[in-house]
Write a protein that holds these residues in place. Structure first.
Motif, PDB file in Angstrom:
ATOM      1  N   TYR A 125       0.828  -1.196   0.000  1.00 26.85           N
ATOM      2  CA  TYR A 125       0.000   0.000   0.000  1.00 26.85           C
ATOM      3  C   TYR A 125       0.870   1.257   0.000  1.00 26.85           C
ATOM      4  CZ  TYR A 125      -3.399   3.424   1.826  1.00 26.85           C
ATOM      5  OH  TYR A 125      -4.193   4.532   2.031  1.00 26.85           O
ATOM      6  N   ARG A 126       1.844   1.291   0.886  1.00 23.44           N
ATOM      7  CA  ARG A 126       2.694   2.475   1.004  1.00 23.44           C
ATOM      8  C   ARG A 126       3.556   2.669  -0.242  1.00 23.44           C
ATOM      9  NH1 ARG A 126       4.079   1.077   7.323  1.00 23.44           N
ATOM     10  NH2 ARG A 126       2.178   1.982   8.200  1.00 23.44           N
ATOM     11  N   ALA A 127       4.037   1.563  -0.813  1.00 20.58           N
ATOM     12  CA  ALA A 127       4.857   1.670  -2.021  1.00 20.58           C
ATOM     13  C   ALA A 127       4.031   2.179  -3.201  1.00 20.58           C
ATOM     14  CB  ALA A 127       5.480   0.320  -2.354  1.00 20.58           C
ATOM     15  N   GLN A 131       4.526   5.629  -5.432  1.00 18.08           N
ATOM     16  CA  GLN A 131       4.672   5.568  -6.883  1.00 18.08           C
ATOM     17  C   GLN A 131       3.576   6.328  -7.610  1.00 18.08           C
ATOM     18  OE1 GLN A 131       4.593   1.351  -7.542  1.00 18.08           O
ATOM     19  NE2 GLN A 131       6.500   0.993  -6.401  1.00 18.08           N
ATOM     20  N   GLY A 132       2.563   6.752  -6.866  1.00 16.96           N
ATOM     21  CA  GLY A 132       1.433   7.425  -7.485  1.00 16.96           C
ATOM     22  C   GLY A 132       0.481   6.467  -8.175  1.00 16.96           C
ATOM     23  N   ARG A 133       0.561   5.199  -7.841  1.00 15.92           N
ATOM     24  CA  ARG A 133      -0.308   4.201  -8.460  1.00 15.92           C
ATOM     25  C   ARG A 133      -1.619   4.126  -7.690  1.00 15.92           C
ATOM     26  NH1 ARG A 133       1.607  -1.954 -10.120  1.00 15.92           N
ATOM     27  NH2 ARG A 133      -0.365  -2.603 -11.087  1.00 15.92           N
ATOM     28  N   PRO A 134      -2.770   4.121  -8.357  1.00  4.59           N
ATOM     29  CA  PRO A 134      -4.048   4.039  -7.646  1.00  4.59           C
ATOM     30  C   PRO A 134      -4.099   2.784  -6.771  1.00  4.59           C
ATOM     31  CG  PRO A 134      -4.398   4.548  -9.969  1.00  4.59           C
ATOM     32  CD  PRO A 134      -2.953   4.178  -9.822  1.00  4.59           C
ATOM     33  N   VAL A 135      -4.402   2.958  -5.485  1.00  4.09           N
ATOM     34  CA  VAL A 135      -4.405   1.828  -4.565  1.00  4.09           C
ATOM     35  C   VAL A 135      -5.410   2.072  -3.457  1.00  4.09           C
ATOM     36  CG1 VAL A 135      -2.528   2.805  -3.164  1.00  4.09           C
ATOM     37  CG2 VAL A 135      -2.936   0.331  -3.135  1.00  4.09           C
ATOM     38  N   LEU A 153      -0.487   7.980   9.533  1.00  2.89           N
ATOM     39  CA  LEU A 153      -0.284   8.214   8.102  1.00  2.89           C
ATOM     40  C   LEU A 153      -1.094   7.241   7.253  1.00  2.89           C
ATOM     41  CD1 LEU A 153       1.778   5.798   6.949  1.00  2.89           C
ATOM     42  CD2 LEU A 153       3.434   7.105   8.234  1.00  2.89           C
ATOM     43  N   ASP A 154      -1.685   6.253   7.889  1.00  6.40           N
ATOM     44  CA  ASP A 154      -2.490   5.278   7.162  1.00  6.40           C
ATOM     45  C   ASP A 154      -3.977   5.611   7.251  1.00  6.40           C
ATOM     46  OD1 ASP A 154      -0.155   3.707   6.640  1.00  6.40           O
ATOM     47  OD2 ASP A 154      -0.273   2.985   8.694  1.00  6.40           O
ATOM     48  N   ALA A 155      -4.316   6.882   7.474  1.00  9.17           N
ATOM     49  CA  ALA A 155      -5.699   7.268   7.691  1.00  9.17           C
ATOM     50  C   ALA A 155      -6.598   6.943   6.501  1.00  9.17           C
ATOM     51  CB  ALA A 155      -5.778   8.763   8.013  1.00  9.17           C
ATOM     52  N   GLY A 156      -6.026   6.821   5.305  1.00  3.95           N
ATOM     53  CA  GLY A 156      -6.835   6.544   4.130  1.00  3.95           C
ATOM     54  C   GLY A 156      -7.269   5.100   3.986  1.00  3.95           C
ATOM     55  N   ILE A 157      -6.794   4.234   4.853  1.00  6.28           N
ATOM     56  CA  ILE A 157      -7.166   2.821   4.770  1.00  6.28           C
ATOM     57  C   ILE A 157      -8.628   2.633   5.171  1.00  6.28           C
ATOM     58  CG2 ILE A 157      -6.741   0.539   5.787  1.00  6.28           C
ATOM     59  CD1 ILE A 157      -3.809   1.330   6.021  1.00  6.28           C
ATOM     60  N   GLU A 158      -9.331   1.801   4.424  1.00  8.46           N
ATOM     61  CA  GLU A 158     -10.725   1.481   4.756  1.00  8.46           C
ATOM     62  C   GLU A 158     -10.711   0.268   5.681  1.00  8.46           C
ATOM     63  OE1 GLU A 158     -13.142   1.098   1.186  1.00  8.46           O
ATOM     64  OE2 GLU A 158     -11.614   2.209   0.074  1.00  8.46           O
TER      65      GLU A 158
END
Length: 314
Positions: A125-127, A131-135, A153-158
């Motif tokens: 996820y972090r990588a 890289q700017g890859r949709p994840v 920093l992982d606040a975007g995780i569902e």
């Protein structure tokens, strides 16, 4: 296998049953190996056993960070680490191997984790983010208070907690209902959970080759072959009869040839060998479907031969 002696630089209780272990060389010296997200390492423990754990950190962090869940039915690995590992202790670490890497490309990536299955997916996820890859990362937990390894920093995780199996299936159905071009899914967690992810994705039209998963335990215990075969180890010039109920690795050892082995369950990939002649009967969890179909590779710790003769590069 080459081993590197690393020092326990930090221990953190990530959750009630999850121990975070930071390993590094003394003096912050550069590690002698690198890895890609999804990789795992072998640990050679003080009680003599070797176990595999996913690497949560990225190479640029300069250390190896592991999240180790204490398993109720531990075979001597997680229990020993939880009870005996101490700050400053040295532990032998094998070179990282990756059988679960994110495939190259720029297509969207969906990561689906349950419980300790977060360990290989979090660095992915972090990588991808870097890289700017949709994840996106969907994380299922039994307890809302037990979310090991997550940071602000992982606040975007569902994340979803306390859901029963039908609710998990419904949630996955909603999240996997459509597939963008070149999108892929990677999942890790209990076998039943991963089966649910795969079945749900397939039901919504995801192609099988877009779905990837990693096992921490064999989905089904390997059953030794009911009939034997002749095993030829080409490089060593050894030929040995594999008896019914005996693994290829056991037969090789009986003939005095020690094939590389780590987990012994067909999960880690340490023993994978090239097939020169013969028809492998696969019982592992580490080879991809393409590798199995090619007939060019075999995990001799658990797999066998459908015919009378098997020649491998060993």
């Amino acid at each position: 296998m080459s081993w590197t002696s690393l020092q326990v630089r930090a221990l953190r209780l990530e959750a009630a049953d999850v121990l975070g272990v930071e390993l590094a060389l003394p003096g912050n010296a550069a590690l002698p190996f690198s890895w890609t997200p999804g990789a795992h390492v072998d640990l050679r423990l003080g009680n003599g056993v070797v176990r595999q754990y996913s690497v949560v950190s990225l190479p640029e962090h300069g250390h190896v960070y592991l999240g180790i869940k204490r398993e109720p039915a531990s075979r001597g690995g997680s229990q020993w680490l939880h009870e005996h590992l101490r700050l400053g202790a040295r532990i032998e670490v094998g070179p990282p191997r990756n059988l679960f890497a994110v495939q190259p490309g720029d297509g969207p990536v969906t990561l689906v984790a349950a419980g300790i299955g977060i360990t290989p997916l979090l660095p992915m996820y972090r990588a991808c983010q870097r890289q700017g890859r949709p994840v996106r990362l969907l994380y299922f937990s039994r307890d809302a208070q037990a979310l090991p390894l997550l940071q602000p920093l992982d606040a975007g995780i569902e994340w979803y907690s306390g859901l029963r199996a039908p609710q998990i299936a419904e949630c996955l159905g909603q999240r996997l209902s459509t597939r963008e071009a070149h999108a892929s899914v990677y999942c890790c967690g209990p076998a039943g959970f991963m089966d649910c992810v795969q079945q749900t994705a397939l039901a919504h039209g995801w192609p099988a080759d877009a779905l990837h998963r990693e096992h921490f335990q064999p989905a089904v215990a390997a059953v030794p072959a009911a009939q034997g075969c002749t095993l030829v180890l080409q490089r060593t010039g050894c030929e040995v009869r594999v008896n019914a109920g005996e693994s290829l690795m056991q037969a090789a050892a009986r003939a005095g040839v020690a094939l590389p082995v780590s987990c012994g369950m067909g999960i880690c990939g340490a023993c994978v060998s090239r097939v020169i002649e013969g028809d492998p009967e696969h019982r592992d969890e580490c080879l991809s479907e393409a590798q199995r179909t090619s007939g060019e590779w075999i995990a001799p710790c658990v797999s066998g031969c459908r015919g009378a003769r098997l020649v491998i590069d060993a």
